[in-house]
Design a protein around this motif. Structure first.
Motif, PDB file in Angstrom:
ATOM      1  N   UNK A   6     -65.976 -52.416 110.515  1.00 22.96           N
ATOM      2  CA  UNK A   6     -65.586 -51.317 111.398  1.00 22.96           C
ATOM      3  C   UNK A   6     -66.581 -51.252 112.540  1.00 22.96           C
ATOM      4  N   UNK A   7     -66.246 -50.477 113.557  1.00 23.51           N
ATOM      5  CA  UNK A   7     -67.076 -50.366 114.747  1.00 23.51           C
ATOM      6  C   UNK A   7     -68.465 -49.848 114.449  1.00 23.51           C
ATOM      7  N   UNK A   9     -70.241 -47.326 115.385  1.00 16.32           N
ATOM      8  CA  UNK A   9     -70.442 -45.896 115.123  1.00 16.32           C
ATOM      9  C   UNK A   9     -70.149 -45.580 113.656  1.00 16.32           C
ATOM     10  N   UNK A  10     -69.114 -46.226 113.090  1.00 18.69           N
ATOM     11  CA  UNK A  10     -68.773 -45.985 111.684  1.00 18.69           C
ATOM     12  C   UNK A  10     -69.819 -46.617 110.763  1.00 18.69           C
ATOM     13  N   UNK A  13     -72.856 -44.447 110.746  1.00 16.43           N
ATOM     14  CA  UNK A  13     -72.623 -43.236 109.951  1.00 16.43           C
ATOM     15  C   UNK A  13     -72.795 -43.551 108.465  1.00 16.43           C
ATOM     16  N   UNK A  36     -64.217 -38.865 108.136  1.00 16.11           N
ATOM     17  CA  UNK A  36     -63.392 -39.307 109.270  1.00 16.11           C
ATOM     18  C   UNK A  36     -61.980 -38.748 109.153  1.00 16.11           C
ATOM     19  N   UNK A  43     -66.072 -33.307 109.744  1.00 15.78           N
ATOM     20  CA  UNK A  43     -66.994 -34.218 110.440  1.00 15.78           C
ATOM     21  C   UNK A  43     -67.623 -33.541 111.651  1.00 15.78           C
TER      22      UNK A  43
ATOM     23  N   UNK B  53     -69.199 -40.730 115.852  1.00 16.57           N
ATOM     24  CA  UNK B  53     -68.058 -41.222 115.080  1.00 16.57           C
ATOM     25  C   UNK B  53     -66.823 -40.372 115.387  1.00 16.57           C
ATOM     26  N   UNK B  56     -65.420 -41.374 118.739  1.00 16.76           N
ATOM     27  CA  UNK B  56     -64.947 -42.737 118.936  1.00 16.76           C
ATOM     28  C   UNK B  56     -63.843 -43.174 117.987  1.00 16.76           C
ATOM     29  N   UNK B  57     -63.697 -42.468 116.870  1.00 21.19           N
ATOM     30  CA  UNK B  57     -62.831 -43.006 115.820  1.00 21.19           C
ATOM     31  C   UNK B  57     -61.351 -42.966 116.219  1.00 21.19           C
ATOM     32  N   UNK B  67     -60.948 -47.215 112.804  1.00 21.84           N
ATOM     33  CA  UNK B  67     -61.989 -47.971 113.496  1.00 21.84           C
ATOM     34  C   UNK B  67     -62.334 -47.248 114.786  1.00 21.84           C
ATOM     35  N   UNK B  68     -63.233 -47.841 115.573  1.00 17.94           N
ATOM     36  CA  UNK B  68     -63.588 -47.214 116.842  1.00 17.94           C
ATOM     37  C   UNK B  68     -62.854 -47.874 118.004  1.00 17.94           C
TER      38      UNK B  68
END
Lengths: 201, 201
Positions: A6-7, A9-10, A13, A36, A43, B53, B56-57, B67-68
Protein backbone atom coordinates in the motif's frame (compact mmCIF):
# COMPACT_ATOMS: atom_id res chain seq x y z
CA UNK A 1 5.41 -6.76 5.98
CA UNK A 2 8.14 -7.85 3.64
CA UNK A 3 6.48 -6.57 0.45
CA UNK A 4 5.02 -3.09 0.14
CA UNK A 5 1.34 -3.50 -0.57
CA UNK A 6 0.00 0.00 0.00
CA UNK A 7 1.03 3.63 -0.33
CA UNK A 8 3.62 5.18 2.00
CA UNK A 9 1.02 6.95 4.19
CA UNK A 10 -0.68 3.62 5.01
CA UNK A 11 2.63 1.82 5.58
CA UNK A 12 3.74 4.60 7.93
CA UNK A 13 0.47 4.44 9.85
CA UNK A 14 0.93 0.68 10.32
CA UNK A 15 4.57 1.11 11.41
CA UNK A 16 3.69 3.72 14.03
CA UNK A 17 0.63 1.84 15.30
CA UNK A 18 2.85 -1.21 15.84
CA UNK A 19 4.78 0.82 18.45
CA UNK A 20 1.68 1.43 20.59
CA UNK A 21 1.71 -0.86 23.64
CA UNK A 22 -0.95 -3.55 23.24
CA UNK A 23 -0.57 -3.62 19.45
CA UNK A 24 2.00 -5.69 17.58
CA UNK A 25 2.87 -5.77 13.87
CA UNK A 26 -0.10 -8.00 13.07
CA UNK A 27 -2.73 -6.16 15.12
CA UNK A 28 -1.33 -2.83 13.85
CA UNK A 29 -2.31 -3.85 10.30
CA UNK A 30 -5.77 -4.85 11.46
CA UNK A 31 -6.11 -1.61 13.43
CA UNK A 32 -4.94 0.48 10.46
CA UNK A 33 -7.49 -1.13 8.15
CA UNK A 34 -10.26 -0.65 10.71
CA UNK A 35 -9.29 3.01 11.19
CA UNK A 36 -9.25 3.58 7.43
CA UNK A 37 -12.70 2.06 7.10
CA UNK A 38 -13.97 4.25 9.94
CA UNK A 39 -12.27 7.33 8.51
CA UNK A 40 -14.87 9.91 9.54
CA UNK A 41 -15.87 8.25 12.81
CA UNK A 42 -12.47 7.26 14.17
CA UNK A 43 -9.34 7.92 12.05
CA UNK A 44 -9.81 11.70 11.70
CA UNK A 45 -11.04 12.25 15.30
CA UNK A 46 -8.24 10.13 16.75
CA UNK A 47 -5.61 11.92 14.67
CA UNK A 48 -6.81 15.31 15.89
CA UNK A 49 -7.20 14.06 19.48
CA UNK A 50 -3.53 13.06 19.36
CA UNK A 51 -2.48 16.47 18.13
CA UNK A 52 -4.67 18.20 20.74
CA UNK A 53 -3.20 16.06 23.50
CA UNK A 54 0.33 16.72 22.24
CA UNK A 55 -0.36 20.47 22.23
CA UNK A 56 -2.00 20.63 25.64
CA UNK A 57 -0.25 18.06 27.78
CA UNK A 58 1.79 19.34 30.74
CA UNK A 59 3.71 17.81 33.64
CA UNK A 60 2.32 19.19 36.91
CA UNK A 61 5.13 21.15 38.57
CA UNK A 62 3.66 20.39 42.00
CA UNK A 63 3.15 16.63 41.90
CA UNK A 64 4.62 15.34 38.60
CA UNK A 65 1.25 14.14 37.27
CA UNK A 66 0.43 14.37 33.55
CA UNK A 67 -2.48 16.65 32.69
CA UNK A 68 -3.52 19.48 30.40
CA UNK A 69 -3.05 22.11 33.09
CA UNK A 70 -0.25 22.96 35.51
CA UNK A 71 -0.92 22.58 38.44
CA UNK A 72 -2.97 19.52 37.50
CA UNK A 73 -6.69 18.93 38.07
CA UNK A 74 -5.98 16.84 41.16
CA UNK A 75 -3.65 19.37 42.84
CA UNK A 76 -6.16 22.20 42.28
CA UNK A 77 -9.24 20.20 43.33
CA UNK A 78 -10.53 22.05 46.44
CA UNK A 79 -12.52 19.01 47.63
CA UNK A 80 -9.43 16.88 48.20
CA UNK A 81 -8.11 16.36 51.68
CA UNK A 82 -4.73 18.08 52.00
CA UNK A 83 -3.31 16.34 55.09
CA UNK A 84 -2.58 13.06 53.30
CA UNK A 85 -0.27 12.55 50.32
CA UNK A 86 0.14 9.33 48.34
CA UNK A 87 3.58 8.82 46.76
CA UNK A 88 3.63 6.70 43.59
CA UNK A 89 6.35 5.68 41.15
CA UNK A 90 4.47 6.47 37.98
CA UNK A 91 1.40 8.30 36.63
CA UNK A 92 -0.11 4.90 35.76
CA UNK A 93 -0.07 4.04 39.49
CA UNK A 94 -1.82 7.34 40.26
CA UNK A 95 -4.50 6.48 37.68
CA UNK A 96 -4.92 3.00 39.15
CA UNK A 97 -5.43 4.42 42.66
CA UNK A 98 -7.88 7.02 41.32
CA UNK A 99 -9.86 4.23 39.64
CA UNK A 100 -10.05 2.45 43.01
CA UNK A 101 -11.39 5.81 44.22
CA UNK A 102 -11.08 4.92 47.90
CA UNK A 103 -9.18 8.03 49.02
CA UNK A 104 -9.85 11.62 48.04
CA UNK A 105 -6.31 12.94 48.50
CA UNK A 106 -3.43 14.32 46.48
CA UNK A 107 -0.39 12.55 45.03
CA UNK A 108 3.29 12.87 44.37
CA UNK A 109 4.71 11.12 41.30
CA UNK A 110 8.36 10.13 41.67
CA UNK A 111 8.81 9.41 37.97
CA UNK A 112 10.47 6.04 38.57
CA UNK A 113 12.27 4.10 41.28
CA UNK A 114 15.84 3.99 42.56
CA UNK A 115 17.78 1.56 40.43
CA UNK A 116 21.56 1.75 40.59
CA UNK A 117 21.84 -0.91 37.89
CA UNK A 118 19.97 1.35 35.47
CA UNK A 119 21.84 4.41 36.69
CA UNK A 120 18.75 5.92 38.33
CA UNK A 121 19.73 7.75 41.50
CA UNK A 122 17.83 10.06 43.88
CA UNK A 123 18.46 13.11 41.69
CA UNK A 124 16.63 11.47 38.77
CA UNK A 125 13.42 11.21 40.81
CA UNK A 126 11.10 13.92 42.18
CA UNK A 127 12.28 13.33 45.74
CA UNK A 128 13.53 16.81 46.65
CA UNK A 129 10.19 18.34 45.59
CA UNK A 130 8.46 15.77 47.82
CA UNK A 131 10.61 16.77 50.80
CA UNK A 132 9.81 20.40 50.00
CA UNK A 133 6.06 19.77 49.92
CA UNK A 134 6.12 17.88 53.22
CA UNK A 135 8.33 20.55 54.84
CA UNK A 136 5.54 23.11 54.27
CA UNK A 137 3.82 21.43 57.25
CA UNK A 138 0.30 20.89 55.90
CA UNK A 139 0.83 17.20 55.14
CA UNK A 140 0.43 14.92 58.17
CA UNK A 141 0.69 11.49 56.49
CA UNK A 142 2.70 10.27 53.50
CA UNK A 143 1.53 6.92 52.10
CA UNK A 144 4.36 5.28 50.14
CA UNK A 145 2.39 3.43 47.43
CA UNK A 146 5.49 2.22 45.60
CA UNK A 147 5.64 -1.20 43.98
CA UNK A 148 6.33 -4.19 46.23
CA UNK A 149 9.58 -4.89 44.36
CA UNK A 150 13.13 -4.68 45.67
CA UNK A 151 13.62 -1.37 43.84
CA UNK A 152 10.31 0.00 45.08
CA UNK A 153 11.19 -0.90 48.67
CA UNK A 154 14.68 0.62 48.32
CA UNK A 155 13.03 3.81 47.11
CA UNK A 156 10.62 3.72 50.07
CA UNK A 157 13.51 3.39 52.52
CA UNK A 158 15.39 6.26 50.91
CA UNK A 159 12.33 8.52 51.09
CA UNK A 160 11.71 7.54 54.72
CA UNK A 161 15.29 8.63 55.52
CA UNK A 162 14.84 11.95 53.70
CA UNK A 163 11.61 12.70 55.57
CA UNK A 164 13.06 11.62 58.94
CA UNK A 165 13.35 15.05 60.57
CA UNK A 166 9.87 16.19 59.56
CA UNK A 167 6.69 15.89 61.64
CA UNK A 168 4.89 13.45 59.35
CA UNK A 169 3.59 9.91 59.65
CA UNK A 170 4.95 7.59 56.93
CA UNK A 171 2.92 4.52 55.99
CA UNK A 172 2.97 1.91 53.25
CA UNK A 173 0.32 -0.21 51.53
CA UNK A 174 -0.64 -3.44 53.32
CA UNK A 175 0.67 -6.74 51.96
CA UNK A 176 -1.81 -9.60 51.73
CA UNK A 177 -4.02 -11.79 49.61
CA UNK A 178 -5.50 -9.91 46.61
CA UNK A 179 -9.29 -9.61 46.84
CA UNK A 180 -10.71 -12.48 44.77
CA UNK A 181 -7.30 -14.17 44.74
CA UNK A 182 -6.77 -17.89 45.28
CA UNK A 183 -4.18 -18.95 47.86
CA UNK A 184 -2.93 -21.74 45.64
CA UNK A 185 -1.61 -19.21 43.11
CA UNK A 186 0.12 -16.92 45.60
CA UNK A 187 3.81 -16.84 46.34
CA UNK A 188 5.19 -17.72 49.78
CA UNK A 189 6.18 -14.14 50.56
CA UNK A 190 2.65 -12.86 50.12
CA UNK A 191 1.17 -15.73 52.13
CA UNK A 192 3.64 -15.17 54.96
CA UNK A 193 2.84 -11.44 54.98
CA UNK A 194 -0.90 -12.15 54.93
CA UNK A 195 -0.60 -14.57 57.85
CA UNK A 196 1.54 -12.19 59.86
CA UNK A 197 -0.93 -9.32 59.31
CA UNK A 198 -4.00 -11.48 59.98
CA UNK A 199 -7.05 -9.67 61.40
CA UNK A 200 -9.79 -10.77 63.82
CA UNK A 201 -13.14 -11.59 62.25
CA UNK B 1 -12.96 5.62 34.07
CA UNK B 2 -15.73 6.63 36.43
CA UNK B 3 -13.98 9.70 37.82
CA UNK B 4 -12.35 12.31 35.61
CA UNK B 5 -8.69 12.34 36.49
CA UNK B 6 -7.19 14.33 33.63
CA UNK B 7 -8.04 17.15 31.28
CA UNK B 8 -10.59 16.69 28.47
CA UNK B 9 -7.96 16.25 25.74
CA UNK B 10 -6.43 13.26 27.56
CA UNK B 11 -9.84 11.75 28.39
CA UNK B 12 -10.87 12.07 24.74
CA UNK B 13 -7.63 10.44 23.58
CA UNK B 14 -8.27 7.49 25.92
CA UNK B 15 -11.91 7.17 24.76
CA UNK B 16 -10.95 7.08 21.08
CA UNK B 17 -8.00 4.73 21.62
CA UNK B 18 -10.38 2.31 23.36
CA UNK B 19 -12.26 1.96 20.05
CA UNK B 20 -9.17 0.71 18.18
CA UNK B 21 -9.38 -3.07 17.68
CA UNK B 22 -6.84 -4.78 19.91
CA UNK B 23 -7.13 -2.12 22.62
CA UNK B 24 -9.77 -2.11 25.37
CA UNK B 25 -10.56 0.53 28.00
CA UNK B 26 -7.69 -0.60 30.21
CA UNK B 27 -5.03 -0.89 27.52
CA UNK B 28 -6.24 2.41 26.01
CA UNK B 29 -5.25 4.18 29.22
CA UNK B 30 -1.86 2.50 29.21
CA UNK B 31 -1.40 3.34 25.52
CA UNK B 32 -2.41 6.99 26.08
CA UNK B 33 0.09 7.38 28.89
CA UNK B 34 2.83 5.77 26.80
CA UNK B 35 2.02 8.03 23.85
CA UNK B 36 2.09 11.12 26.07
CA UNK B 37 5.47 10.12 27.47
CA UNK B 38 6.78 9.57 23.93
CA UNK B 39 5.26 12.81 22.69
CA UNK B 40 7.94 13.74 20.18
CA UNK B 41 8.82 10.21 19.10
CA UNK B 42 5.34 8.72 18.78
CA UNK B 43 2.30 10.83 19.74
CA UNK B 44 2.94 13.69 17.29
CA UNK B 45 4.13 11.46 14.39
CA UNK B 46 1.20 9.07 14.84
CA UNK B 47 -1.30 11.94 14.97
CA UNK B 48 0.02 13.37 11.74
CA UNK B 49 0.29 9.92 10.11
CA UNK B 50 -3.42 9.47 10.84
CA UNK B 51 -4.29 12.79 9.25
CA UNK B 52 -2.08 12.04 6.23
CA UNK B 53 -3.68 8.63 5.79
CA UNK B 54 -7.16 10.16 6.13
CA UNK B 55 -6.30 12.76 3.47
CA UNK B 56 -4.72 10.37 1.02
CA UNK B 57 -6.62 7.12 1.31
CA UNK B 58 -8.69 6.02 -1.70
CA UNK B 59 -10.72 2.98 -2.66
CA UNK B 60 -9.35 1.54 -5.91
CA UNK B 61 -12.12 1.86 -8.51
CA UNK B 62 -10.75 -1.18 -10.34
CA UNK B 63 -10.41 -3.77 -7.58
CA UNK B 64 -11.87 -2.25 -4.37
CA UNK B 65 -8.52 -2.30 -2.53
CA UNK B 66 -7.62 0.45 -0.08
CA UNK B 67 -4.58 2.53 -1.06
CA UNK B 68 -3.35 6.09 -1.45
CA UNK B 69 -3.75 6.04 -5.24
CA UNK B 70 -6.58 5.04 -7.57
CA UNK B 71 -5.99 2.66 -9.34
CA UNK B 72 -4.07 1.08 -6.49
CA UNK B 73 -0.40 0.08 -6.40
CA UNK B 74 -1.27 -3.56 -7.08
CA UNK B 75 -3.51 -2.85 -10.09
CA UNK B 76 -0.88 -0.60 -11.68
CA UNK B 77 2.08 -2.90 -10.94
CA UNK B 78 3.39 -3.89 -14.41
CA UNK B 79 5.20 -6.97 -13.04
CA UNK B 80 2.00 -8.70 -11.97
CA UNK B 81 0.59 -11.47 -14.08
CA UNK B 82 -2.73 -10.33 -15.57
CA UNK B 83 -4.29 -13.67 -16.53
CA UNK B 84 -5.13 -14.65 -12.93
CA UNK B 85 -7.40 -12.77 -10.53
CA UNK B 86 -7.90 -13.59 -6.84
CA UNK B 87 -11.32 -12.66 -5.43
CA UNK B 88 -11.39 -11.89 -1.70
CA UNK B 89 -14.10 -10.74 0.69
CA UNK B 90 -12.11 -8.02 2.38
CA UNK B 91 -8.94 -5.93 2.08
CA UNK B 92 -7.55 -7.76 5.13
CA UNK B 93 -7.72 -11.02 3.13
CA UNK B 94 -5.84 -9.34 0.28
CA UNK B 95 -3.15 -8.22 2.73
CA UNK B 96 -2.92 -11.74 4.18
CA UNK B 97 -2.43 -13.26 0.71
CA UNK B 98 0.16 -10.62 -0.16
CA UNK B 99 2.05 -11.47 3.03
CA UNK B 100 2.07 -15.12 1.95
CA UNK B 101 3.55 -13.71 -1.27
CA UNK B 102 3.11 -16.92 -3.22
CA UNK B 103 1.32 -15.46 -6.25
CA UNK B 104 2.18 -12.28 -8.11
CA UNK B 105 -1.28 -11.50 -9.44
CA UNK B 106 -4.06 -8.95 -9.06
CA UNK B 107 -7.14 -9.01 -6.82
CA UNK B 108 -10.80 -8.13 -6.65
CA UNK B 109 -12.21 -7.11 -3.26
CA UNK B 110 -15.91 -7.87 -2.85
CA UNK B 111 -16.31 -5.72 0.23
CA UNK B 112 -18.12 -8.44 2.19
CA UNK B 113 -20.06 -11.64 1.64
CA UNK B 114 -23.66 -12.45 0.75
CA UNK B 115 -25.64 -12.55 3.97
CA UNK B 116 -29.43 -12.35 3.66
CA UNK B 117 -29.77 -12.27 7.46
CA UNK B 118 -27.72 -9.04 7.58
CA UNK B 119 -29.50 -7.69 4.51
CA UNK B 120 -26.39 -7.94 2.34
CA UNK B 121 -27.36 -8.88 -1.23
CA UNK B 122 -25.42 -9.04 -4.51
CA UNK B 123 -25.87 -5.31 -5.15
CA UNK B 124 -24.03 -4.48 -1.92
CA UNK B 125 -20.90 -6.27 -3.11
CA UNK B 126 -18.49 -5.47 -5.97
CA UNK B 127 -19.78 -8.37 -8.08
CA UNK B 128 -20.89 -6.52 -11.22
CA UNK B 129 -17.47 -4.85 -11.49
CA UNK B 130 -15.90 -8.31 -11.20
CA UNK B 131 -18.06 -9.64 -14.04
CA UNK B 132 -17.09 -6.55 -16.06
CA UNK B 133 -13.36 -7.14 -15.49
CA UNK B 134 -13.60 -10.80 -16.44
CA UNK B 135 -15.72 -9.97 -19.55
CA UNK B 136 -12.80 -7.92 -20.92
CA UNK B 137 -11.24 -11.29 -21.78
CA UNK B 138 -7.71 -10.88 -20.39
CA UNK B 139 -8.38 -12.90 -17.22
CA UNK B 140 -8.16 -16.68 -17.73
CA UNK B 141 -8.54 -17.86 -14.11
CA UNK B 142 -10.54 -16.49 -11.18
CA UNK B 143 -9.48 -17.89 -7.78
CA UNK B 144 -12.33 -17.51 -5.29
CA UNK B 145 -10.39 -16.97 -2.04
CA UNK B 146 -13.49 -16.36 0.06
CA UNK B 147 -13.76 -17.61 3.63
CA UNK B 148 -14.63 -21.27 4.17
CA UNK B 149 -17.86 -20.27 5.92
CA UNK B 150 -21.44 -20.88 4.80
CA UNK B 151 -21.74 -17.25 3.72
CA UNK B 152 -18.41 -17.33 1.93
CA UNK B 153 -19.39 -20.46 0.04
CA UNK B 154 -22.80 -18.99 -0.86
CA UNK B 155 -20.99 -15.97 -2.24
CA UNK B 156 -18.65 -18.24 -4.22
CA UNK B 157 -21.61 -20.08 -5.78
CA UNK B 158 -23.33 -16.84 -6.70
CA UNK B 159 -20.17 -15.53 -8.39
CA UNK B 160 -19.68 -18.82 -10.23
CA UNK B 161 -23.21 -18.46 -11.63
CA UNK B 162 -22.57 -14.86 -12.69
CA UNK B 163 -19.36 -15.82 -14.51
CA UNK B 164 -20.94 -18.91 -16.14
CA UNK B 165 -21.11 -17.63 -19.72
CA UNK B 166 -17.57 -16.31 -19.78
CA UNK B 167 -14.45 -18.13 -20.96
CA UNK B 168 -12.70 -18.31 -17.58
CA UNK B 169 -11.57 -21.07 -15.24
CA UNK B 170 -12.98 -20.69 -11.73
CA UNK B 171 -11.07 -22.26 -8.83
CA UNK B 172 -11.18 -22.14 -5.05
CA UNK B 173 -8.58 -22.55 -2.30
CA UNK B 174 -7.82 -26.13 -1.25
CA UNK B 175 -9.25 -27.41 2.02
CA UNK B 176 -6.91 -29.38 4.24
CA UNK B 177 -4.74 -29.54 7.32
CA UNK B 178 -3.11 -26.16 8.13
CA UNK B 179 0.68 -26.28 7.84
CA UNK B 180 1.99 -26.91 11.35
CA UNK B 181 -1.48 -27.92 12.53
CA UNK B 182 -2.18 -30.91 14.75
CA UNK B 183 -4.86 -33.36 13.65
CA UNK B 184 -6.19 -33.67 17.17
CA UNK B 185 -7.34 -30.04 17.15
CA UNK B 186 -9.03 -30.11 13.74
CA UNK B 187 -12.75 -30.41 13.10
CA UNK B 188 -14.22 -33.41 11.25
CA UNK B 189 -15.06 -31.37 8.14
CA UNK B 190 -11.46 -30.32 7.62
CA UNK B 191 -10.15 -33.84 8.27
CA UNK B 192 -12.66 -35.34 5.81
CA UNK B 193 -11.69 -32.75 3.18
CA UNK B 194 -7.99 -33.41 3.78
CA UNK B 195 -8.46 -37.17 3.43
CA UNK B 196 -10.51 -36.80 0.29
CA UNK B 197 -7.92 -34.50 -1.32
CA UNK B 198 -4.95 -36.65 -0.21
CA UNK B 199 -1.87 -36.55 -2.44
CA UNK B 200 0.74 -39.18 -3.31
CA UNK B 201 4.10 -38.81 -1.57
Amino acid sequence: MSKRIAGPEIERLIQLLAKVPGLGPRSARRAALYLIKKKEALLIPLGSAMQDAADKVRICSTCGNVDTSDPCMICTDPRRERATLIVVEDVSDLWALERAGSMNVRYHVLGGRLSPLDGIGPDDLNIMTLVGRVAEGEIKEVILAVNATVEGQTTAHYITDQLAGLDVRITRLAHGVPVGGELDYLDEGTLTAALRARTTL
